[in-house]
Structures are given as structure tokens and as C-alpha cells.
Motif scaffolding. Sequence first.
Motif, mmCIF file in Angstrom:
data_model
loop_
_atom_site.group_PDB
_atom_site.id
_atom_site.type_symbol
_atom_site.label_atom_id
_atom_site.label_comp_id
_atom_site.label_asym_id
_atom_site.label_seq_id
_atom_site.Cartn_x
_atom_site.Cartn_y
_atom_site.Cartn_z
ATOM 1 N N GLY A 27 0.807 -1.213 0.000
ATOM 2 C CA GLY A 27 0.000 0.000 0.000
ATOM 3 C C GLY A 27 0.837 1.258 0.000
ATOM 4 O O GLY A 27 2.024 1.268 -0.347
ATOM 5 N N ASP A 28 0.221 2.365 0.435
ATOM 6 C CA ASP A 28 0.888 3.665 0.456
ATOM 7 C C ASP A 28 1.922 3.741 1.576
ATOM 8 O O ASP A 28 1.848 3.013 2.564
ATOM 9 N N SER A 29 2.879 4.670 1.411
ATOM 10 C CA SER A 29 3.813 4.987 2.488
ATOM 11 C C SER A 29 3.068 5.826 3.522
ATOM 12 O O SER A 29 2.580 6.904 3.212
ATOM 13 N N MET A 30 2.947 5.314 4.743
ATOM 14 C CA MET A 30 2.237 6.023 5.796
ATOM 15 C C MET A 30 3.083 6.039 7.058
ATOM 16 O O MET A 30 3.804 5.086 7.339
ATOM 17 N N ILE A 59 5.494 2.760 6.391
ATOM 18 C CA ILE A 59 5.205 1.343 6.229
ATOM 19 C C ILE A 59 5.984 0.748 5.062
ATOM 20 O O ILE A 59 6.332 -0.427 5.083
ATOM 21 N N LYS A 60 6.290 1.554 4.057
ATOM 22 C CA LYS A 60 7.206 1.121 3.010
ATOM 23 C C LYS A 60 8.054 2.326 2.608
ATOM 24 O O LYS A 60 7.766 3.466 2.992
ATOM 25 N N ALA A 96 14.123 9.845 -0.575
ATOM 26 C CA ALA A 96 13.630 8.758 -1.418
ATOM 27 C C ALA A 96 14.303 7.436 -1.058
ATOM 28 O O ALA A 96 15.519 7.375 -0.883
ATOM 29 N N GLY A 97 13.500 6.400 -0.920
ATOM 30 C CA GLY A 97 14.016 5.080 -0.596
ATOM 31 C C GLY A 97 14.165 4.808 0.879
ATOM 32 O O GLY A 97 14.429 3.660 1.274
ATOM 33 N N ASN A 130 -0.687 9.765 7.571
ATOM 34 C CA ASN A 130 -0.426 8.992 8.785
ATOM 35 C C ASN A 130 -1.157 7.660 8.711
ATOM 36 O O ASN A 130 -2.253 7.574 8.168
ATOM 37 N N ALA A 131 -0.533 6.626 9.260
ATOM 38 C CA ALA A 131 -1.178 5.322 9.329
ATOM 39 C C ALA A 131 -2.321 5.376 10.339
ATOM 40 O O ALA A 131 -2.447 6.320 11.119
#
Length: 266
Positions: A27-30, A59-60, A96-97, A130-131
Motif C-alpha cells: 500500500g501507500d507509504s504512511m 510502512i514502506k 527517497a528510498g 499517517n497510518a
Amino acid sequence: MKKILFLLIGCLMFFACREAEADNYEGDSMLNFNKGVAGNGFVLNSQTYSDYKISYGSIKAVEGSHQVKLVFDATQSTAVLGTDFDILDDTDDLGAGETGGEFTIRIYKAPATQDGKTATFKLQSGSLPNAGFDQTYKLNMSLTCPIANFVGIFDNTETWWYNAPGGQFEIKENPSVANQLIIDDFFDVGYDLILNYNPTTFAVSVPEGQETGYIHPSYGMIKVKSSTDGALVSSFNPCTRKLTVYMNYYVPAGTFGNQKEVFQGI
């Protein structure tokens, strides 16, 4: 009385699958507090201040560059920003990354007390969401007490290993190993729980491979190690005499998951 083993049989595969799913997130970066949502920060009598790190993560890995801010929530805190502590840099650059970073809280000795004060923090970013979990971090900051103040008799106030809380155990220092605690006969008579601790932060780890004395009817001896979830951090407060331990129960074929035990000195 320990938990009935046939219940453990039923949850073995469940926890193994659940942990595998966490590694396949797409999923999205949260943003969230990725290494626990609470901690104990201590300042020694010999110090003017001490620094405490609060970790956060996405999260990613993120795409592009982002700024993440640590926000102090005074309404949910007893500590005072600028008096009891400072945030050395409340904004972190997430490139990034990358999957996370950390903020530094400076705790001052002069206003510190053994009873401690609490500071509550949240995460904020103008470009990252935010998650839906682990969004509040509570830091208990206090003037540290000697380890001799901590050891003694404890109530097991929250438990997974036992059917109900309320058992009493002796927690003592290991005279042969520095910075190691022993919870006498925790798993069973003759089967202690051994804990290593950091003498500055009082973070706790569970040496891997400790036997509980209980043999799974299909998979062999049940053993323990530290939690495999970075958000579940074991620690104790030598002043309030509260110990929280997150352990992963496992056998060669899989895991029963990360479980929580809480001990309060009496």
C-alpha cells in the motif's frame, strides 16, 4: 496454571501467517511510530542532561523527499517543553528510498523527579499520510533510581503465559552476568525467565532459546526470544518498579506470536 496446550496448537499457524503478511505490504507509504509507542527516558544524578531517541517509520520506502515533524501534545503531558526537556530538531528529512528516521529528546536533570513526568508526541507531515495505528508516543522521563531499588517481589499484573494475572515472582540480578535479571521460576519450577537490560535506557531483551519446560505434543519444546515486532519494546522503570516484557513463543515449526507480560513491584 499454564495455558492449555491444545489452545496453542490452534494458534500456531495463525501467527505464522500473520507475520508473513506484514512482509508483503504493497500500500501507500504512511507514517507511524515503528519501534514502540511508549518508552522510559532517564537522566542520572551525575549528568546535566541525557538524550533519548524516538524512532518513526513509513510502512514502506517513500518516493521523493518529505519532511516529518515531531509534534508535542501539551494537553496530554505533564512535562513542560523548554523546562523538563527539549526536542533538539523537531523536523526530519525523509529521502527517497528511506523507511524512517528518529528524533532526539533532551531530558534535563534539574527539574527531573523519581516519580517522573510524561511527554506525548505525534507525527505530522505535509506530504505523507499517517497510518491508522501507532500515532501517539508517550515518553516517561525521570531521575533514575539504582537497580537495587528495582529488584524484589513483583505481581504479574498482565499475563499471557498464565490463565489469569495475580501470580507473584522474585526478580533479582544475576550475580554472574552484568546487566542481567532473573525472574525465578516464571515458566515453571526450575525454568526461570532471563532478561538482559541496558543500564542507561533500561530497554530489555530476551535471550533467544530459553526453554519454558513445556513440550508441544507435535512440535517439541516451546522456547522464547525477544518480540519480532519492532513496535513492541520491552523495558522497565527502576523508580516505579514496573517491567513490561514482550516475548515471542516459538517451536521449530513456527511461532505462537508476540505476547505480553507485565510485572509491578510490591
